[in-house]
Each structure stands twice: as C-alpha cells, then as structure tokens.
Design a protein around this motif. Structure first.
Motif, PDB file in Angstrom:
ATOM      1  N   THR A   7       0.821  -1.213   0.000  1.00 31.98           N
ATOM      2  CA  THR A   7       0.000   0.000   0.000  1.00 31.98           C
ATOM      3  C   THR A   7       0.852   1.261   0.000  1.00 31.98           C
ATOM      4  N   ALA A   8       1.916   1.228   0.824  1.00 29.69           N
ATOM      5  CA  ALA A   8       2.807   2.388   0.873  1.00 29.69           C
ATOM      6  C   ALA A   8       3.499   2.613  -0.463  1.00 29.69           C
ATOM      7  N   GLN A   9       3.895   1.490  -1.118  1.00 33.78           N
ATOM      8  CA  GLN A   9       4.557   1.626  -2.421  1.00 33.78           C
ATOM      9  C   GLN A   9       3.582   2.190  -3.469  1.00 33.78           C
ATOM     10  N   GLY A  10       2.286   1.723  -3.395  1.00 33.33           N
ATOM     11  CA  GLY A  10       1.285   2.236  -4.336  1.00 33.33           C
ATOM     12  C   GLY A  10       1.053   3.722  -4.151  1.00 33.33           C
ATOM     13  N   GLN A  11       0.972   4.166  -2.890  1.00 24.52           N
ATOM     14  CA  GLN A  11       0.779   5.593  -2.636  1.00 24.52           C
ATOM     15  C   GLN A  11       1.972   6.409  -3.124  1.00 24.52           C
ATOM     16  N   ALA A  12       3.176   5.849  -2.944  1.00 19.10           N
ATOM     17  CA  ALA A  12       4.370   6.558  -3.416  1.00 19.10           C
ATOM     18  C   ALA A  12       4.369   6.696  -4.924  1.00 19.10           C
ATOM     19  N   ARG A  13       3.935   5.617  -5.636  1.00 19.94           N
ATOM     20  CA  ARG A  13       3.888   5.702  -7.102  1.00 19.94           C
ATOM     21  C   ARG A  13       2.864   6.729  -7.553  1.00 19.94           C
ATOM     22  N   ARG A  14       1.679   6.745  -6.873  1.00 24.73           N
ATOM     23  CA  ARG A  14       0.666   7.739  -7.248  1.00 24.73           C
ATOM     24  C   ARG A  14       1.171   9.157  -7.008  1.00 24.73           C
ATOM     25  N   ARG A  15       1.883   9.348  -5.876  1.00 23.41           N
ATOM     26  CA  ARG A  15       2.434  10.675  -5.589  1.00 23.41           C
ATOM     27  C   ARG A  15       3.418  11.100  -6.657  1.00 23.41           C
ATOM     28  N   MET A  16       4.252  10.130  -7.108  1.00 25.29           N
ATOM     29  CA  MET A  16       5.237  10.454  -8.153  1.00 25.29           C
ATOM     30  C   MET A  16       4.545  10.850  -9.448  1.00 25.29           C
ATOM     31  N   ARG A  17       3.436  10.090  -9.770  1.00 26.09           N
ATOM     32  CA  ARG A  17       2.721  10.433 -11.005  1.00 26.09           C
ATOM     33  C   ARG A  17       2.108  11.826 -10.895  1.00 26.09           C
ATOM     34  N   ILE A  18       1.501  12.123  -9.711  1.00 28.75           N
ATOM     35  CA  ILE A  18       0.897  13.448  -9.516  1.00 28.75           C
ATOM     36  C   ILE A  18       1.952  14.536  -9.588  1.00 28.75           C
ATOM     37  N   ASP A  19       3.112  14.288  -8.922  1.00 23.00           N
ATOM     38  CA  ASP A  19       4.189  15.286  -8.984  1.00 23.00           C
ATOM     39  C   ASP A  19       4.676  15.488 -10.410  1.00 23.00           C
ATOM     40  N   GLY A  20       4.733  14.357 -11.178  1.00 21.93           N
ATOM     41  CA  GLY A  20       5.169  14.481 -12.569  1.00 21.93           C
ATOM     42  C   GLY A  20       4.235  15.370 -13.383  1.00 21.93           C
ATOM     43  N   TRP A  21       2.911  15.145 -13.250  1.00 19.29           N
ATOM     44  CA  TRP A  21       1.943  15.982 -13.969  1.00 19.29           C
ATOM     45  C   TRP A  21       2.015  17.432 -13.506  1.00 19.29           C
ATOM     46  N   TRP A  23       4.621  19.067 -12.226  1.00 15.90           N
ATOM     47  CA  TRP A  23       5.801  19.735 -12.764  1.00 15.90           C
ATOM     48  C   TRP A  23       5.679  19.965 -14.271  1.00 15.90           C
ATOM     49  N   GLY A  24       5.044  18.986 -14.956  1.00 18.74           N
ATOM     50  CA  GLY A  24       4.805  19.181 -16.384  1.00 18.74           C
ATOM     51  C   GLY A  24       3.924  20.396 -16.633  1.00 18.74           C
ATOM     52  N   GLY A  25       2.881  20.558 -15.783  1.00 15.57           N
ATOM     53  CA  GLY A  25       2.011  21.732 -15.913  1.00 15.57           C
ATOM     54  C   GLY A  25       2.754  23.019 -15.652  1.00 15.57           C
ATOM     55  N   ARG A  26       3.630  22.999 -14.656  1.00 12.49           N
ATOM     56  CA  ARG A  26       4.390  24.217 -14.353  1.00 12.49           C
ATOM     57  C   ARG A  26       5.318  24.585 -15.502  1.00 12.49           C
ATOM     58  N   ILE A  27       5.997  23.563 -16.057  1.00 14.95           N
ATOM     59  CA  ILE A  27       6.905  23.826 -17.188  1.00 14.95           C
ATOM     60  C   ILE A  27       6.118  24.384 -18.377  1.00 14.95           C
ATOM     61  N   PHE A  28       4.917  23.819 -18.620  1.00 12.55           N
ATOM     62  CA  PHE A  28       4.089  24.303 -19.732  1.00 12.55           C
ATOM     63  C   PHE A  28       3.668  25.758 -19.502  1.00 12.55           C
ATOM     64  N   LEU A  29       3.299  26.089 -18.243  1.00 10.10           N
ATOM     65  CA  LEU A  29       2.893  27.461 -17.951  1.00 10.10           C
ATOM     66  C   LEU A  29       4.055  28.438 -18.126  1.00 10.10           C
ATOM     67  N   VAL A  30       5.268  28.011 -17.710  1.00 14.48           N
ATOM     68  CA  VAL A  30       6.437  28.873 -17.895  1.00 14.48           C
ATOM     69  C   VAL A  30       6.697  29.088 -19.385  1.00 14.48           C
ATOM     70  N   PHE A  31       6.562  28.005 -20.169  1.00 14.00           N
ATOM     71  CA  PHE A  31       6.758  28.126 -21.614  1.00 14.00           C
ATOM     72  C   PHE A  31       5.737  29.103 -22.213  1.00 14.00           C
ATOM     73  N   MET A  32       4.473  28.980 -21.820  1.00 12.28           N
ATOM     74  CA  MET A  32       3.441  29.876 -22.343  1.00 12.28           C
ATOM     75  C   MET A  32       3.684  31.319 -21.913  1.00 12.28           C
ATOM     76  N   LEU A  33       4.176  31.490 -20.661  1.00 10.00           N
ATOM     77  CA  LEU A  33       4.476  32.848 -20.189  1.00 10.00           C
ATOM     78  C   LEU A  33       5.575  33.483 -21.029  1.00 10.00           C
ATOM     79  N   LEU A  34       6.643  32.713 -21.299  1.00  9.02           N
ATOM     80  CA  LEU A  34       7.730  33.235 -22.131  1.00  9.02           C
ATOM     81  C   LEU A  34       7.243  33.498 -23.555  1.00  9.02           C
ATOM     82  N   TYR A  35       6.408  32.594 -24.055  1.00 11.18           N
ATOM     83  CA  TYR A  35       5.904  32.733 -25.430  1.00 11.18           C
ATOM     84  C   TYR A  35       5.105  34.019 -25.606  1.00 11.18           C
ATOM     85  N   THR A  36       4.327  34.380 -24.590  1.00  4.42           N
ATOM     86  CA  THR A  36       3.501  35.582 -24.693  1.00  4.42           C
ATOM     87  C   THR A  36       4.226  36.854 -24.253  1.00  4.42           C
TER      88      THR A  36
END
Length: 295
Positions: A7-21, A23-36
């Motif tokens: 259970t602990a390993q499953g929660q850790a994997r879900r946290r990693m997936r959430i953190d990945g999304w 950070w991906g969203g943050r990088i996309f927002l930074v890219f859009m900010l620079l683009y505009t």
C-alpha cells in the motif's frame, strides 16, 4: 506486513505520477508565459534603443545607451510626429469608447429579452445573431464599404462604430444571456411583490448582479474596436481621421523605418488595453466562468 508495504509503495507511485503531472504543468505554464511575454519585452527594449542600435546585427539584448527619445517624440504635441500620434490615439479612444457604450446599451436589453421573455421566433433570432460571426470578417468588407458610401459615412468615425457593433454584438448578447440565465428569476418576482415595476426590478436587482457580465462585454467590445485594422484602413483615408492601428504604419517609409519609434508607438498602443484588463480582470474571469455553474 506485506500488504502495508504494498500500500505504501502504491501511494508513493501515485504521488510520483501526480508530482510528474504537476511539474509538467508548471513547465508548460512557464513556456506559455515566455511565449507571450517575450515579444512584449523585446518590443519594449527596442523602443529604448537608438535607431542605429536597433538595426545592429547581432542584436543587442540590452542597449548600451538606453534612451526615451522615441517616447518623448511621440508625446510632444509641438512635434509633427507627436501631433499625429496623439490625434490617432484620440481617434482610437473615441471610436472604441463609443463602440463599447453602444454595444452595452444594445446588448443588455437584447440579452435580457432572450433570457426572460418567450416570443415567436425567439430561438431562431437567438442563433441568427451569430450568423455574422460564422464568416471571416473580410467577406463583409466590400458590401459594408458600398453601404457606408451610399449613406455618406465613408471617412467618418461613424462608419467604424457601426461596423464594429456588428462584430461585437453577437458575442456580447450570448455572453450576457448566459449571465442572466443564472440570476434567479425569484429575485425579480420578490421585488415585483414588494411593489417594484419590471423596469425597477431590472435596474435595481438584475443590473447590479449582472455587472461582471456587463463589464466583460465592455472589455471585449473595447479591445475588438481598439485593435481593428482592415476596416479602419479601408473606410478612412484622411490623415486627421485615422485610428492608431492604421496611423502606426506611418513609421514605415519606402527607404527607412523608424523601428524604435514604431516599437514605442506599439507599446503605448497596448498600454490602455493592458491597464483595462488588469483593473477589471476579476470581473472578466467571473463572467466567463459564471455560465458553467447552474444555480
């Protein structure tokens, strides 16, 4: 024990997936900010360069000797360039403000009628107002020019105001209609029971509650009229009647182009819209999201 570990390993994997999304969203927002933001930053930097520095290659990311000479020239009413720029600025302000006021005056009662009253052809008329926006604006250029010439409005600001109304009214009516739909009709009924007329109920109850939608409509109409170029270029030919988008092209000539002056004029042209949006953005966002919530 093994179940707890899994259970602990499953929660850790879900946290990693959430953190990945995340950070991906943050990088996309930074890219859009620079683009505009980068075009605006480059425009501002170029506007404080000298004419020679603006033409250098490779370009200077920051000028060695920044100068505000272009802005001083544009804002100097004694200078011929400043006189033209201030006249174009005033013409754009007049046309955009008049278009905004008329758009709100027409769109508010029209949207309220579509929202509250039932009459023959209501649905047809409601969808028909969008007919104009289903086609590219340039298609109506020649017919509208012939119409304006026939009624003697070519080379007048009235031709632009009437034309811009045809652009902005459909979306303004649709935007406000959705806003009125979300205002409970029981509030008006309670006011009528207390002795208010329908007009008083509309002015005292509905109008204050629909203020964000009206402000959003006004912002939309103002920006559309402020930035329009094709119709202003076609309908106006006299120098004292030109609006800012058309007048700015005077910085281009056959042999030379005043890039710092052009960038300074473009930056100053964007200032009213940016200030207007920053001051009223919370109303604009609220109006756009209000229709997504059913009360």
């Amino acid at each position: 024990m093994s179940t707890i570990v899994e259970t602990a390993q499953g929660q850790a994997r879900r946290r990693m997936r959430i953190d990945g999304w995340r950070w991906g969203g943050r990088i996309f927002l930074v890219f859009m900010l620079l683009y505009t933001a980068l075009p605006m930053i480059w425009m501002l930097i170029t506007s404080i360069k000298s004419g020679f520095a603006a033409m250098q290659f490779p370009p200077q990311w920051w000028p060695d000797q920044p100068t505000l000479a272009s802005y001083q020239k544009l804002l100097d009413p004694q200078n011929s360039v400043g006189q033209d720029f201030l006249r174009f600025f005033w013409n754009s302000l007049f046309v955009s403000t008049a278009t905004t006021i008329l758009s709100v005056i027409v769109a508010v009662p029209a949207a309220y009628a579509f929202s509250r009253f039932t009459f023959p052809g209501r649905n047809f008329l409601f969808f028909a107002v969008l007919l104009r926006n289903m086609f590219p604006a340039v298609i109506f250029l020649v017919p509208l020019f012939i119409l304006m010439r026939a009624i003697g409005l070519v080379n007048t600001h009235s031709s632009l105001i009437l034309t811009y109304l045809t652009f902005g009214l459909p979306l303004a009516i649709w935007l406000l209609k959705g806003f009125y739909d979300n205002i409970p009709v029981q509030l008006e009924q309670a006011a009528r029971i207390d002795g208010a007329t329908r007009l008083q109920a509309f002015l005292l109850i509905v109008m204050p509650l629909s203020a964000p939608g009206i402000i959003a409509t006004a912002i939309y109409s103002f920006i559309g009229a402020w930035n329009e170029y094709i119709y202003a270029y076609t309908f106006l030919s006299k120098n004292d009647q030109l609006t800012l988008p058309v007048g700015i092209q005077r910085f281009f000539s056959e042999n030379t182009t005043d890039f710092p002056g052009l960038m300074a004029a473009s930056f100053m042209m964007s200032v009213p819209v940016v200030v207007l949006f920053l001051v009223l953005q919370r109303y604009f966002v609220r109006a756009l999201t209000e229709g997504a919530v059913e009360h």
